[in-house]
Design an enzyme around this catalytic site. Sequence first.
Site, PDB file in Angstrom:
ATOM      1  N   ALA A  21       0.907  -1.323  -0.107  1.00 42.30           N
ATOM      2  CA  ALA A  21       0.159  -0.125   0.096  1.00 42.30           C
ATOM      3  C   ALA A  21       0.893   1.239  -0.095  1.00 42.30           C
ATOM      4  O   ALA A  21       2.045   1.010   0.343  1.00 42.30           O
ATOM      5  CB  ALA A  21      -0.904  -0.017   1.322  1.00 42.30           C
ATOM      6  N   GLY A  23       0.702   5.207   1.616  1.00 47.82           N
ATOM      7  CA  GLY A  23      -0.063   6.205   2.615  1.00 47.82           C
ATOM      8  C   GLY A  23       0.183   7.623   2.361  1.00 47.82           C
ATOM      9  O   GLY A  23       1.014   8.001   1.594  1.00 47.82           O
ATOM     10  N   GLY A  24      -0.200   8.452   3.399  1.00 45.77           N
ATOM     11  CA  GLY A  24       0.298   9.867   3.385  1.00 45.77           C
ATOM     12  C   GLY A  24       1.716  10.230   3.421  1.00 45.77           C
ATOM     13  O   GLY A  24       2.280  11.186   3.256  1.00 45.77           O
ATOM     14  N   MET A  25       2.388   9.387   4.149  1.00 43.35           N
ATOM     15  CA  MET A  25       3.608   9.452   4.668  1.00 43.35           C
ATOM     16  C   MET A  25       4.965   8.520   4.106  1.00 43.35           C
ATOM     17  O   MET A  25       6.059   8.747   4.059  1.00 43.35           O
ATOM     18  CB  MET A  25       3.828   9.569   6.045  1.00 43.35           C
ATOM     19  CG  MET A  25       3.132  10.828   6.743  1.00 43.35           C
ATOM     20  SD  MET A  25       3.149  10.702   8.534  1.00 43.35           S
ATOM     21  CE  MET A  25       2.069   9.255   8.459  1.00 43.35           C
ATOM     22  N   THR A  27       5.508   4.202   1.829  1.00 42.17           N
ATOM     23  CA  THR A  27       5.029   3.157   1.196  1.00 42.17           C
ATOM     24  C   THR A  27       5.315   1.901   1.930  1.00 42.17           C
ATOM     25  O   THR A  27       6.449   1.738   2.504  1.00 42.17           O
ATOM     26  CB  THR A  27       5.656   3.105  -0.294  1.00 42.17           C
ATOM     27  OG1 THR A  27       5.448   4.424  -0.955  1.00 42.17           O
ATOM     28  CG2 THR A  27       5.289   1.936  -1.120  1.00 42.17           C
ATOM     29  N   VAL A  28       4.385   0.848   1.695  1.00 36.10           N
ATOM     30  CA  VAL A  28       4.403  -0.288   2.865  1.00 36.10           C
ATOM     31  C   VAL A  28       4.696  -1.484   1.731  1.00 36.10           C
ATOM     32  O   VAL A  28       3.919  -1.610   0.833  1.00 36.10           O
ATOM     33  CB  VAL A  28       3.242  -0.610   3.551  1.00 36.10           C
ATOM     34  CG1 VAL A  28       3.616  -1.726   4.435  1.00 36.10           C
ATOM     35  CG2 VAL A  28       2.974   0.754   4.532  1.00 36.10           C
ATOM     36  N   LYS A  43       8.073  -0.458   5.958  1.00 33.93           N
ATOM     37  CA  LYS A  43       7.342   0.796   5.829  1.00 33.93           C
ATOM     38  C   LYS A  43       8.514   1.888   5.391  1.00 33.93           C
ATOM     39  O   LYS A  43       9.425   2.144   6.419  1.00 33.93           O
ATOM     40  CB  LYS A  43       6.840   1.337   6.945  1.00 33.93           C
ATOM     41  CG  LYS A  43       5.857   3.023   6.626  1.00 33.93           C
ATOM     42  CD  LYS A  43       5.169   3.469   8.050  1.00 33.93           C
ATOM     43  CE  LYS A  43       4.034   2.263   8.243  1.00 33.93           C
ATOM     44  NZ  LYS A  43       2.844   2.751   7.145  1.00 33.93           N
ATOM     45  N   ASP A 137      -3.505   8.976  14.475  1.00 33.27           N
ATOM     46  CA  ASP A 137      -4.248   8.627  13.261  1.00 33.27           C
ATOM     47  C   ASP A 137      -5.158   7.295  13.373  1.00 33.27           C
ATOM     48  O   ASP A 137      -4.907   6.384  12.493  1.00 33.27           O
ATOM     49  CB  ASP A 137      -3.345   8.418  12.112  1.00 33.27           C
ATOM     50  CG  ASP A 137      -3.675   8.785  10.598  1.00 33.27           C
ATOM     51  OD1 ASP A 137      -4.830   9.182  10.697  1.00 33.27           O
ATOM     52  OD2 ASP A 137      -3.070   8.318   9.834  1.00 33.27           O
TER      53      ASP A 137
END
Length: 692
Positions: A21, A23-25, A27-28, A43, A137
């Site tokens: 995935a 995300g906002g900060m 990549t996983v 991450k 979050d």
Amino acid sequence: MSDPLLETLVDNRYLVRSRIARGGMSTVYLATDTRLDRDVALKVLYPHLAADRGFLDRFEREAKSAARLSHPHVVGVLDQGVTDSLSYLVMEYVPGRTLRDVLNERHRLSPRLALAMMDAVVDGLAAAHEAGLVHRDVKPENVLLASSGAIKIADFGLARAVTTSTNTGTLVGTVAYLAPELVTGAGADARSDIYSAGIMLYEMLTGSQPFTGEVPIQVAFAHVHSSVPAPSAACPGLAEDLDELVLWCTSQDPEGRPVDGRALLGELRHIRTSLTDEQLDFHAPGSPPAQRPGQGDRTTVMTQTPSGATEVISQAQPNATEVLQRTDNATTVLGHPLTAEGYQDDDGYDGHGDDDGDYPELSPRAGRRLAKKDFKASQKEASRAAQRPEVSLRPGRPRRRGVLLALLVTLLVAAAAFAGWFFGAGPGALVSIPEVSNTSVEAAGSRLGEEGLRYTTSEVYDEVISAGMVVGTDPAAAQQIRRFQPVTLLVSRGPELFSVPNVIQRSLEDAREKITEAGLATGTVTEEFSEDVPAGQVLAQVPAADADLRRGTPVDLTVSKGPAPVEVPVVAGKTEQEAVRLIQEAGLSATVSPERINSVDVPKGSVAVQTPSSGLVERGGTVTLTISDGPRMVQVPSYVGKQADTAREELERLGFRVEVNEILGGFFGTVRAQDPAGGTAPEGSVIKLTVV
């Protein structure tokens, strides 16, 4: 597009296998830890965050804090590192789905399932809050549902690291779940996570988020200036307790929320047990599919720019940037005023329209929004007007008001008098608890009754007070309490007895530990020889096992020294067979050395040396025997015609014994004859010299 990290080895350890995935900060990725041969979630931070030295320092500290958090409902942090090209965080890999996947599939959940999922999430948050961590979050995307059935919350520490970065005023969160204090810059604590959890519970129960908007700033504005509606308003029929729980968690004032996850968890579990099966399995019949989350379900980054503005960047629209900047009396959106009443855009729309009902020159889009806003405002005003009476049906009567006022005064006086009696001489009066220790229960109860106190009894162990007698009270004697408060009489059960453990054939250290665990003490330790119990193990104990003793009573131990030693028999000079027999009869083992030695004194085939030669040794020990090979054969030189003194000296040096037979007194001192006069002879044998 291909990802350059795929199939690469990060930090010479983590093999990147696939991308999970973005995300906002970060990549996983799914990666394999080549050192431990296990799957992990890798991450990798975005380059603009990894280039910030201040952020990386805080990120490392927050990762260490999160790594210390070990809880079954929290995704574990396994490792963290920084290489020349990237910064990464290694987390536990949880195969399965997210809560967002479940909501997208089912739209809304039954109260039973929603509360069960919230129980796990809040349990994890409670552990984090107790460890001093704030998530910042909380959202369905960060709730992982493992294939094994476990529920875990992910991404602890990362949002905090970004929030507290030294060179930015960054606030990371998802606007749909963002607490009002995070939007206004008041700072976050455990209650901010509680707000986000309440929004998530609202979404699970109703299938939609309480606030939506075309851009993230509209949603953030709604969190600050609007109260979250009750879930039953969107899904009629939900239990009232669920409404109260959501509204408690989503109070705009942090003081009105649960103080942390532990406080919320207790109330959540109480509600789960108090609701009926019908309420827990409630489903709104014929209700349309719930609205799926839109823009607000992505992580939003709000950063404070050098000019003092706050940027709102939505991952759903990575190229759209909106700026919130505080002024003396308003906050601006893209330079337009944002006040408590609304905000104004380029079309002149201020959220309400003009006082005279006319519209300014607006764009079509602004006009539609203004018309919709005014229509809602007129509906609210009509509703309020309908509730105001036009004519008073019952005009006031001064005389009746006077009677009511007098009655109220009388009631207040009576209440004050009752309160004075209640707290002065009645059940609410303060009394001092009398001393009743070492008295019978009947006498103690009578003494408390004289003071107007009620009591209950509870049995306790006591080493001094006899069984059946009162040890004391709870609260303790001499303390002042109200008469209506109960007092507990602590009645002695006598000394507490502890069973002696069986420590026979245990090591001394193990025996000491078992005795201490049993509430007793180790007494005298003595040692004795034993043919059956190995050395170092307990041979006997006093008192015996299963005896009942008072706390701290010593238990004496006898420890085995192993078998008693035996006397080594002296077998030097005896034949090999006889020596072996004597040693074995003594309980020892005989070993014959393969090498033999010459001996003048010991005949060939007999024991010349034994080791040890005597003393005490442990039973079964070994005695080494060295067998004699008899005397050494030495070449005999002839000394006939030589001086007798020289011949004697040299023959004795060769190991012979010398006998001298003098003729005529041995006047000349010359050897005339020698026996034997050549060849070889055993060392130590006699050489005869005839001297004249």
